[in-house]
Design a protein around this motif. Structure first.
Motif, PDB file in Angstrom:
ATOM      1  N   ILE A  69       0.856  -1.181   0.000  1.00 46.71           N
ATOM      2  CA  ILE A  69       0.000   0.000   0.000  1.00 46.71           C
ATOM      3  C   ILE A  69       0.897   1.239   0.000  1.00 46.71           C
ATOM      4  N   ARG A  71       0.834   5.738   0.020  1.00 46.28           N
ATOM      5  CA  ARG A  71       0.200   7.053  -0.011  1.00 46.28           C
ATOM      6  C   ARG A  71       1.296   8.055  -0.321  1.00 46.28           C
ATOM      7  N   TYR A  90      -7.341   5.788   4.388  1.00 50.16           N
ATOM      8  CA  TYR A  90      -6.337   4.719   4.349  1.00 50.16           C
ATOM      9  C   TYR A  90      -6.376   3.904   5.641  1.00 50.16           C
ATOM     10  N   GLN A 108       3.426  -1.032   3.945  1.00 46.33           N
ATOM     11  CA  GLN A 108       3.448   0.300   3.345  1.00 46.33           C
ATOM     12  C   GLN A 108       4.802   0.537   2.694  1.00 46.33           C
ATOM     13  N   ILE A 118       0.845   5.332   7.650  1.00 48.14           N
ATOM     14  CA  ILE A 118      -0.512   4.806   7.815  1.00 48.14           C
ATOM     15  C   ILE A 118      -0.541   3.940   9.060  1.00 48.14           C
ATOM     16  N   SER A 217     -13.676   4.630   2.175  1.00 43.00           N
ATOM     17  CA  SER A 217     -12.961   3.378   2.434  1.00 43.00           C
ATOM     18  C   SER A 217     -13.851   2.152   2.271  1.00 43.00           C
TER      19      SER A 217
END
Length: 375
Positions: A69, A71, A90, A108, A118, A217
């Motif tokens: 994941i 961001r 998130y 992450q 996150i 989400s």
């Protein structure tokens, strides 16, 4: 069109609109006048280095299923960039994933710190990996979750799938049909490069941008869950055989770490060489292949430029004293159809011993080949 019209980032939106008039996406923009054979279906190649696969052991991910994941956006931009999905979304998504899939690790990744860690992820590797290590992480993840950006493109050329959270950029231009491309109905059109300062926040004044705010989400989790629950389960059966059978009307991939050319002439064959062999397309091998109707593709044994479940038969050419890596076998099984057969030379003692832990292989061993059938 002239360079004067189509130069600079500001005109990127104009060029995209021009490409859409001709039914072309981002990949096909390079062939806007149809002068070179590039399409959204052109095979893409990306090498995965064998010496970096051990990074999975270092991060204790080798024996675990995991999702990556991210961001983040380009490091030259700030935390207000409209492509960034809100951090609370998130974290809510991670909470939902952990509740429903407790055995799947969430990792992450990303090149740059500054776009927020996150909370709830199992492993945070933001700013801690090289590009080659990131490629390995993406290659073997079940799924990648991200906004539209570089890691999504990298995951695609590693033959993987992403859940892509679209905001101000266009799905018509940037989306891959193999991905789960999610976009809200908040805005009728994309706003990327409509103004020069579009990266500084929502052009309509919403904070967070309404296009991202309405992609909550729950919607994203539903898409992830549907995908994870639909993943097929395969079993494998091993059998010793003395020689290859006739491969009539079969689509075949031959994975080779040797410069010798097999005496195979099936016109469906795609003979894939290890990229480290440095074979030129002007070499005698390519002339031989053309005469036999065999298609040659450059590849890595760990990232074959083919879709999942594409071949009826996958062969490992006799590699002499070169051992076949377990991850190369995983890649061969990825591209093999259900009901298809993978052949491994019996001189590959180490990998065959490793496979016995996960595949039913008879104890008796004959000189020849191990045939693994994907069920």
């Amino acid at each position: 069109m002239t360079d004067k019209i189509l130069c600079g980032e500001y005109n990127d939106n104009l060029f995209s609109q021009y490409a859409l008039l001709f039914g072309k996406n981002r990949i096909e923009q390079s062939d806007i006048q149809q002068l070179i054979p590039v399409s959204r279906h052109t095979p893409t190649y990306c090498n995965v280095r064998e010496d970096c696969i051990s990074f999975l052991d270092e991060t204790k991910l080798t024996a675990n299923e995991y999702i990556t994941i991210n961001r983040g956006v380009d490091s030259k931009y700030g935390n207000e960039h409209p492509k960034l999905w809100p951090l609370p979304y998130y974290e809510a998504l991670v909470t939902q994933l952990k509740a429903h899939y407790p055995s799947i690790k969430i990792v992450q990744i990303g090149a740059t710190k500054g776009f927020s860690d996150i909370n709830g992820v199992d492993i945070n590797l933001v700013g801690k990996t090289t590009l080659e290590e990131t490629k390995v992480l993406l290659k073997y993840s079940l799924l990648h979750i991200d906004g539209e950006g570089g890691l999504v493109h990298l995951k695609r050329i590693l033959n993987g799938k992403s859940v892509v959270l679209f905001g101000p950029t266009s799905t018509k231009i940037f989306a891959y049909e193999q991905n789960l491309n999610l976009k809200s109905d908040a805005c009728p059109e994309s706003c990327e490069w409509v103004t020069r300062n579009w990266t500084e926040g929502c052009l309509r004044g919403f904070n967070p941008p309404k296009c991202m705010q309405q992609l909550d989400s729950t919607k994203v989790f539903s898409a992830v869950k549907n995908y994870l629950d639909s993943l097929p389960i395969f079993n494998y059966e091993g059998k010793w055989v003395k020689s290859y059978p006739e491969f009539n009307n079969k689509k075949i991939a031959c994975l080779s770490k040797d410069k010798r050319f097999w005496n195979l002439s099936d016109r469906n064959l795609i003979y894939i060489f290890d990229s480290s062999l440095n074979i030129s397309k002007d070499s005698e091998l390519f002339y031989q292949a053309k005469e036999r109707g065999v298609k040659l593709e450059f590849s890595s044994a760990y990232n074959v430029p083919s879709d999942d479940l594409e071949f009826d038969v996958v062969l490992f050419q006799d590699c002499n004293d070169k051992e076949i890596h377990p991850m190369a076998v995983m890649e061969a099984l990825r591209i093999l159809k259900r009901g298809g057969d993978l052949y491994i030379p019996t001189n590959q003692v180490r990998i065959i011993q490793d496979l016995k832990f996960i595949i039913n292989i008879p104890n008796e061993n004959i000189s020849g080949l191990l045939k693994i059938t994907k069920i």
